[in-house]
Design an enzyme around this catalytic site. Structure first.
Site, PDB file in Angstrom:
ATOM      1  N   ASN A   1     -44.974  58.158 -77.617  1.00 49.05           N
ATOM      2  CA  ASN A   1     -44.708  59.202 -76.627  1.00 49.05           C
ATOM      3  C   ASN A   1     -43.986  58.716 -75.380  1.00 49.05           C
ATOM      4  O   ASN A   1     -43.136  59.425 -74.834  1.00 49.05           O
ATOM      5  CB  ASN A   1     -46.019  59.865 -76.198  1.00 49.05           C
ATOM      6  CG  ASN A   1     -46.638  60.698 -77.278  1.00 49.05           C
ATOM      7  OD1 ASN A   1     -46.075  60.894 -78.348  1.00 49.05           O
ATOM      8  ND2 ASN A   1     -47.838  61.201 -77.019  1.00 49.05           N
TER       9      ASN A   1
ATOM     10  N   LYS B   1     -48.928  74.777 -73.537  1.00 46.88           N
ATOM     11  CA  LYS B   1     -49.221  73.712 -74.504  1.00 46.88           C
ATOM     12  C   LYS B   1     -48.075  73.574 -75.507  1.00 46.88           C
ATOM     13  O   LYS B   1     -47.659  72.459 -75.843  1.00 46.88           O
ATOM     14  CB  LYS B   1     -50.547  74.029 -75.228  1.00 46.88           C
ATOM     15  CG  LYS B   1     -50.898  73.068 -76.333  1.00 46.88           C
ATOM     16  CD  LYS B   1     -51.223  71.699 -75.817  1.00 46.88           C
ATOM     17  CE  LYS B   1     -51.735  70.817 -76.948  1.00 46.88           C
ATOM     18  NZ  LYS B   1     -51.926  69.443 -76.546  1.00 46.88           N
TER      19      LYS B   1
ATOM     20  N   SER C   1     -47.440  60.599 -81.675  1.00 47.41           N
ATOM     21  CA  SER C   1     -47.702  62.030 -81.795  1.00 47.41           C
ATOM     22  C   SER C   1     -48.155  62.351 -83.217  1.00 47.41           C
ATOM     23  O   SER C   1     -47.879  61.613 -84.162  1.00 47.41           O
ATOM     24  CB  SER C   1     -46.450  62.839 -81.453  1.00 47.41           C
ATOM     25  OG  SER C   1     -45.487  62.726 -82.488  1.00 47.41           O
ATOM     26  N   SER C   2     -48.826  63.487 -83.354  1.00 48.07           N
ATOM     27  CA  SER C   2     -49.292  63.896 -84.683  1.00 48.07           C
ATOM     28  C   SER C   2     -48.117  64.098 -85.626  1.00 48.07           C
ATOM     29  O   SER C   2     -48.205  63.791 -86.820  1.00 48.07           O
ATOM     30  CB  SER C   2     -50.133  65.168 -84.591  1.00 48.07           C
ATOM     31  OG  SER C   2     -49.381  66.209 -83.997  1.00 48.07           O
TER      32      SER C   2
ATOM     33  N   ASN D   1     -49.317  56.384 -77.426  1.00 46.62           N
ATOM     34  CA  ASN D   1     -49.752  57.235 -78.539  1.00 46.62           C
ATOM     35  C   ASN D   1     -48.611  57.571 -79.490  1.00 46.62           C
ATOM     36  O   ASN D   1     -47.465  57.737 -79.075  1.00 46.62           O
ATOM     37  CB  ASN D   1     -50.329  58.552 -78.024  1.00 46.62           C
ATOM     38  CG  ASN D   1     -51.646  58.387 -77.316  1.00 46.62           C
ATOM     39  OD1 ASN D   1     -52.091  57.280 -77.031  1.00 46.62           O
ATOM     40  ND2 ASN D   1     -52.273  59.502 -77.014  1.00 46.62           N
TER      41      ASN D   1
ATOM     42  N   GLU E   1     -45.908  69.995 -88.419  1.00 45.12           N
ATOM     43  CA  GLU E   1     -46.109  71.296 -87.776  1.00 45.12           C
ATOM     44  C   GLU E   1     -44.823  71.797 -87.125  1.00 45.12           C
ATOM     45  O   GLU E   1     -44.876  72.611 -86.219  1.00 45.12           O
ATOM     46  CB  GLU E   1     -47.193  71.180 -86.714  1.00 45.12           C
ATOM     47  CG  GLU E   1     -48.568  70.879 -87.253  1.00 45.12           C
ATOM     48  CD  GLU E   1     -49.586  70.736 -86.139  1.00 45.12           C
ATOM     49  OE1 GLU E   1     -50.519  71.553 -86.097  1.00 45.12           O
ATOM     50  OE2 GLU E   1     -49.420  69.817 -85.313  1.00 45.12           O
TER      51      GLU E   1
ATOM     52  N   ASN F   1     -43.098  66.166 -79.652  1.00 46.98           N
ATOM     53  CA  ASN F   1     -43.408  65.875 -81.053  1.00 46.98           C
ATOM     54  C   ASN F   1     -42.201  65.616 -81.940  1.00 46.98           C
ATOM     55  O   ASN F   1     -42.155  64.599 -82.644  1.00 46.98           O
ATOM     56  CB  ASN F   1     -44.281  66.979 -81.638  1.00 46.98           C
ATOM     57  CG  ASN F   1     -45.682  66.943 -81.078  1.00 46.98           C
ATOM     58  OD1 ASN F   1     -45.953  66.309 -80.059  1.00 46.98           O
ATOM     59  ND2 ASN F   1     -46.581  67.634 -81.725  1.00 46.98           N
TER      60      ASN F   1
END
Length: 172
Positions: free
Chosen positions: A68, A50, A119-120, A117, A132, A58
Site C-alpha cells: 500500500n 470507504k 491489499s486484499s 500491507n 473484488e 486496491n
C-alpha cells in the site's frame, strides 16, 4: 482474535422501532471492550467514503504487485490514485452522496498508515483468485454510466484487473 486495524466500527441506527436501541447497545459492547464504535445514520456516505479509499489503493497495488505505501510514495502511482479518486468523488457528488474531507488525502493517509500491507486485491492476484474489482472500481464505472459521468481511469483499471484474472493460468 488479532486486532490489526485502528478506527471505529460503525453501526447503522435508522431510528425505526427498537433497532436504534439495539444498535446502541451493540456499539456500547464494542466500546466496553476497548474498540471504538459509533452509531451513524449516513450509511450511504460511509460506504462511498470507504469505496473511494479502496478505489485509490486496491487495483493499483494489485496491478503493480506492491504494498500500500507505494501509492503514497511513488509520484506516478500517486497521480494514478488521484485520477481514480477524482472520478469516484465526481460520481459520489452526482449521486448527492457527501464525501468527507479531501478524498485523496484520505487515500494517501491510509496508504501511509498501512504502508507495509498487501491489499486484499493484491493477495487475490498473487493467489490467482477472483478479485473484488467489479465491486470496487466496477461500482464507480457502473454508477458513472448511469449518471453520465465519465470514468475512463476506473474503467481501464477494471479491464486490466479483469485481464490479470483471466490470464492467471497463462503467466510465465
Amino acid at each position: 482474535v488479532r486486532h490489526a486495524g485502528v478506527g471505529s466500527t460503525f453501526f447503522h441506527a435508522n431510528g425505526e422501532g427498537d433497532t436504534a436501541a439495539r444498535m446502541a447497545a451493540l456499539a456500547q459492547i464494542f466500546v466496553d471492550a476497548g474498540l471504538p464504535a459509533e452509531l451513524r445514520t449516513d450509511v450511504d456516505s460511509l460506504l462511498w467514503n470507504k469505496l473511494i479509499v479502496n478505489v485509490g489503493l486496491n487495483a493499483l497495488t494489485a496491478l503493480l504487485r506492491v504494498p500500500n505505501g507505494v501509492v503514497a510514495s511513488v509520484p506516478a502511482v500517486r497521480e494514478l490514485a488521484a485520477q481514480l479518486v477524482a472520478e469516484a468523488a465526481a460520481v459520489a457528488a452526482a449521486r448527492g452522496t457527501p464525501v468527507a474531507g479531501d478524498p485523496l488525502a484520505q487515500v494517501l493517509a491510509v496508504a501511509e498508515a498501512t504502508a507495509a500491507n498487501r491489499s486484499s486485491m493484491l493477495q487475490d492476484v498473487l493467489r490467482g483468485s477472483p478479485t473484488e474489482i467489479h465491486t470496487i472500481n466496477g461500482a464507480v464505472v457502473r454508477e458513472g454510466e448511469r449518471l453520465g459521468i465519465a470514468t475512463p481511469v476506473n474503467r481501464m483499471v477494471l479491464e486490466l484487473v479483469q485481464a490479470v484474472e483471466e490470464t492467471a493460468s497463462m503467466r510465465v
